[in-house]
Design an enzyme around this catalytic site. Structure first.
Site, PDB file in Angstrom:
ATOM      1  N   ASP A  59       0.832  -1.205   0.000  1.00 23.43           N
ATOM      2  CA  ASP A  59       0.000   0.000   0.000  1.00 23.43           C
ATOM      3  C   ASP A  59       0.870   1.260   0.000  1.00 23.43           C
ATOM      4  OD1 ASP A  59      -1.934   2.047   0.587  1.00 23.43           O
ATOM      5  OD2 ASP A  59      -3.244   0.463   1.336  1.00 23.43           O
ATOM      6  N   THR A 104      -7.036   4.191  -1.688  1.00 25.54           N
ATOM      7  CA  THR A 104      -6.781   2.765  -1.469  1.00 25.54           C
ATOM      8  C   THR A 104      -7.902   1.839  -1.953  1.00 25.54           C
ATOM      9  OG1 THR A 104      -5.392   3.278   0.404  1.00 25.54           O
ATOM     10  CG2 THR A 104      -6.299   1.048   0.327  1.00 25.54           C
ATOM     11  N   ASN A 113     -13.206   5.914  -0.423  1.00 24.44           N
ATOM     12  CA  ASN A 113     -13.021   5.024   0.731  1.00 24.44           C
ATOM     13  C   ASN A 113     -14.244   5.026   1.639  1.00 24.44           C
ATOM     14  OD1 ASN A 113     -10.450   4.140   0.041  1.00 24.44           O
ATOM     15  ND2 ASN A 113      -9.444   5.812   1.126  1.00 24.44           N
ATOM     16  N   GLU A 119     -13.578 -10.027   1.320  1.00 27.32           N
ATOM     17  CA  GLU A 119     -14.465 -10.691   2.281  1.00 27.32           C
ATOM     18  C   GLU A 119     -15.922 -10.693   1.829  1.00 27.32           C
ATOM     19  OE1 GLU A 119     -13.626  -9.144   6.360  1.00 27.32           O
ATOM     20  OE2 GLU A 119     -11.882  -8.320   5.339  1.00 27.32           O
ATOM     21  N   TYR A 154     -10.271  -8.961   7.690  1.00 28.19           N
ATOM     22  CA  TYR A 154      -9.215  -7.977   7.849  1.00 28.19           C
ATOM     23  C   TYR A 154      -8.903  -7.687   9.311  1.00 28.19           C
ATOM     24  CZ  TYR A 154      -6.236  -3.993   7.512  1.00 28.19           C
ATOM     25  OH  TYR A 154      -5.158  -3.156   7.646  1.00 28.19           O
ATOM     26  N   ASP A 206       2.360   2.761   3.159  1.00 29.69           N
ATOM     27  CA  ASP A 206       1.347   3.826   3.166  1.00 29.69           C
ATOM     28  C   ASP A 206       1.253   4.492   4.538  1.00 29.69           C
ATOM     29  OD1 ASP A 206      -1.069   5.062   1.733  1.00 29.69           O
ATOM     30  OD2 ASP A 206      -1.961   4.359   3.598  1.00 29.69           O
ATOM     31  N   HIS A 209       1.800   8.552   5.176  1.00 30.65           N
ATOM     32  CA  HIS A 209       0.842   9.540   5.685  1.00 30.65           C
ATOM     33  C   HIS A 209       1.406  10.280   6.873  1.00 30.65           C
ATOM     34  CE1 HIS A 209      -2.568   8.841   3.166  1.00 30.65           C
ATOM     35  NE2 HIS A 209      -2.474   7.537   3.337  1.00 30.65           N
ATOM     36  N   ASP A 237      -1.040   0.424  -4.807  1.00 29.30           N
ATOM     37  CA  ASP A 237      -2.326   0.991  -5.208  1.00 29.30           C
ATOM     38  C   ASP A 237      -2.210   2.454  -5.659  1.00 29.30           C
ATOM     39  OD1 ASP A 237      -1.660   1.634  -2.588  1.00 29.30           O
ATOM     40  OD2 ASP A 237      -3.707   1.485  -1.819  1.00 29.30           O
ATOM     41  N   HIS A 238      -1.208   3.156  -5.174  1.00 33.23           N
ATOM     42  CA  HIS A 238      -1.035   4.586  -5.485  1.00 33.23           C
ATOM     43  C   HIS A 238       0.291   5.022  -4.893  1.00 33.23           C
ATOM     44  CE1 HIS A 238      -1.848   5.125  -1.272  1.00 33.23           C
ATOM     45  NE2 HIS A 238      -2.942   4.395  -1.420  1.00 33.23           N
TER      46      HIS A 238
HETATM   47 ZN   LIG Z   1      -3.496   2.849  -0.265  1.00 30.03          ZN
END
Ligand SMILES: [Zn+2]
Ligand SMILES: *[C@@H]1O[C@H](CO)[C@@H](O)[C@H](O)[C@H]1NC(C)=O
Ligand SMILES: *[C@@H]1O[C@H](CO)[C@@H](O)[C@H](O)[C@H]1NC(C)=O
Ligand SMILES: *[C@@H]1O[C@H](CO)[C@@H](O)[C@H](O)[C@H]1NC(C)=O
Length: 481
Positions: free
Chosen positions: A98, A135, A156, A202, A218, A254, A258, A301-302
């Site tokens: 991530d 995400t 999200n 899931e 998760y 990720d 952040h 993902d980014h």
């Molecule tokens: Zn992400």
């Protein structure tokens, strides 16, 4: 953040000095390779399916012309699929790191990632996320081949305008999740699939019931080692039970991005840690004699870009022009999504906000532009869903939107979610395995191409999607004649 949530940006980013990013420019058009025609019809797809596994000299020559580069393979015998030696069927291991911004692989001695790169096929420079570069929308585009407007996970978190129900990252009701994710495609064909976390995994769809032996609920506290070891155990099953598709998800880097921004030593550390996890995986596969048989696809993902408080736009500053109520706001930053109540004209709201922003009297106002969703640039593919709020604000790279000056965050941190044309939003793509040439570089592409790529490797007919039907041929080695 709720423990059942995947990591996303927090609204209170912390401290690091703002990195001046040399790659701020929007992409040149030549860099945007995914402008290939995108059409999906079942008929075309089956035709393609046949041709992908017939090795023709022409197809090979074509692929070679397109992608030959100084690092391309020079030995023609290496231009063909390598037959499986131990597995009875193709297996794709899809790994997400991530927020792994493209270029992070050069921050440290990532020996294991580089092993995959040097003996695999890499997108250079990087994998292009879908808009918004968040995400959940991106992970689900990777596994469905659909833009968020078509797979339904448009943010999200968001509110369904018709039912009023709220989608969050722990919503597992099938009605939210449109399209056909790869695990569903795989089990619909009577094969096994396994997920060790992935947004949407899931959710029960088609013949996919998220079986306990192959699907995990998760829990971000599960150590990375445990995730890797669980997956390795699948390769001890009888050959015909080994899942054809396995997903593996890591929240890092990720999380650190952040908190500290993309240029902090904490990122370097996180990268070394995930690289060690890739090493653990490779070692486990080698021990079982299947490393060369398994197709490993490593991606993110980014990307991530630093953002600081001095780059904030405060909605309170718009008050002389328009009062934007906080309960109109579905998401604030960097994707400003506004759903005004029906008695307000969305077009008027857009007009008023843009007037304010361009007045020169709103702090950083020149760094945001508001759109009716249908007026957004078409390349963003972000209008064709009733779930997308009427008004979308596009924020310049590294800027952020806040309600007012009282919302104090930490000074600087990192964010993503911006226009997917920013280079900083790109992530990594490496494919390693029987259908990937060793040491090949292919141009950057959008992640909606990956669904068709994986169904091609697995020789399965996939669902209609937004990937191009010619893409897998341009990247994969042809099957042997
Ligand atoms: Zn992400
Ligand atoms: C690449 O693959 C070859 C076998 O095809 C192997 O001998 C070599 O060690 C590999 N290189 C790396 C860096 O893993
Ligand atoms: C999440 O995983 C941790 C570590 O394995 C475990 O201790 C904890 O009980 C799990 N939480 C839930 C709700 O299963
Ligand atoms: C994306 O794919 C869906 C499903 O096939 C289709 O309905 C939609 O028109 C496609 N959109 C674009 C922009 O290609």
């Amino acid at each position: 953040m709720a423990s059942t949530s995947f990591s996303v940006q927090t609204s209170s980013p912390p401290t690091t000095e703002e990195a001046s990013n040399p790659s701020m420019a929007l992409l040149s058009s030549s860099d945007q390779s995914p402008s290939l025609p995108r059409r999906s019809s079942p008929f075309l797809f089956s035709t393609l399916l046949i041709t992908t596994c017939i090795s023709t000299a022409a197809a090979m020559a074509f692929a070679f012309l397109l992608f030959s580069s100084p690092t391309s393979i020079s030995n023609p015998s290496k231009l063909q699929v390598r037959p499986l030696t131990k597995l009875s069927h193709p297996v794709v291991l899809l790994i997400s790191l991530d927020g792994f911004r493209y270029g992070y692989q050069f921050k440290a001695q990532t020996l294991n990632i580089h092993r995959l790169i040097s003996n695999g096929t890499e997108a250079e420079p990087g994998l292009i996320p879908v808009f918004p570069s968040l995400t959940f929308p991106n992970h689900y585009s990777i596994v469905t081949g659909l833009y968020p407007a078509y797979h339904g996970i448009i943010n999200n978190h968001f509110t369904d305008p018709t039912s009023g129900e709220v989608f969050s990252m722990s919503s597992h009701e099938p009605t939210w999740w449109l399209g056909e994710p790869l695990w569903e495609t795989v089990v619909n064909h009577g094969l096994n699939a396994a997920t060790f976390f992935w947004p949407g995994s899931e959710v029960k769809k088609g013949s996919w019931f998220c079986p306990s032996e192959f699907c995990h609920h998760y829990n971000g506290s599960v150590p990375f080692e445990q995730r890797v070891d669980t997956i390795l155990n699948y390769f001890d099953l009888p050959n015909n039970q080994i899942p054809s598709l396995v997903t593996l998800y890591f929240e890092d880097p990720d999380h650190q991005g952040h908190q500290f921004g993309p240029d902090d030593p904490a990122i370097t550390e996180a990268i070394l840690h995930v690289d060690a996890m890739i090493g653990r995986l490779i070692a486990g596969l080698e021990k079982r004699g299947v490393f060369e048989d398994v197709t490993l696809i490593l991606l993110g993902d980014h990307g991530m870009v630093s953002n600081c408080d001095k780059k904030a736009i405060f909605l309170d500053d718009l008050a002389p022009w328009i009062d934007v109520h906080s309960d109109w706001i579905q998401s604030l930053s960097p994707l400003l999504a506004i759903a005004p109540p029906s008695e307000f004209s969305a077009a008027q709201v857009v007009k008023k906000i843009n007037e304010a922003l361009s007045s020169g009297r709103v702090n950083n106002g020149e760094h945001m532009k508001m759109y009716l969703k249908e007026d957004l640039p078409e390349r963003l593919h972000y209008s064709e869903s009733y779930r997308i709020p009427a008004i979308i604000g596009i924020v310049d790279e590294g800027y952020k939107v806040e309600m007012n000056r009282k919302q104090s965050g930490k000074d600087c941190g990192g964010a993503h979610g911006y226009d997917n044309a920013y280079f900083s939003m790109r992530t990594i793509f490496v494919g390693h395995g029987p259908r990937f040439a060793k040491g090949r570089k292919v141009p950057a592409f959008e992640n909606v191409e990956i669904y068709n790529l994986i169904t091609s490797i697995l020789n399965l007919e996939g669902a209609p999607n937004n990937g191009s039907l010619t893409f897998p041929d341009s990247v994969l080695l042809p099957c042997s004649a």
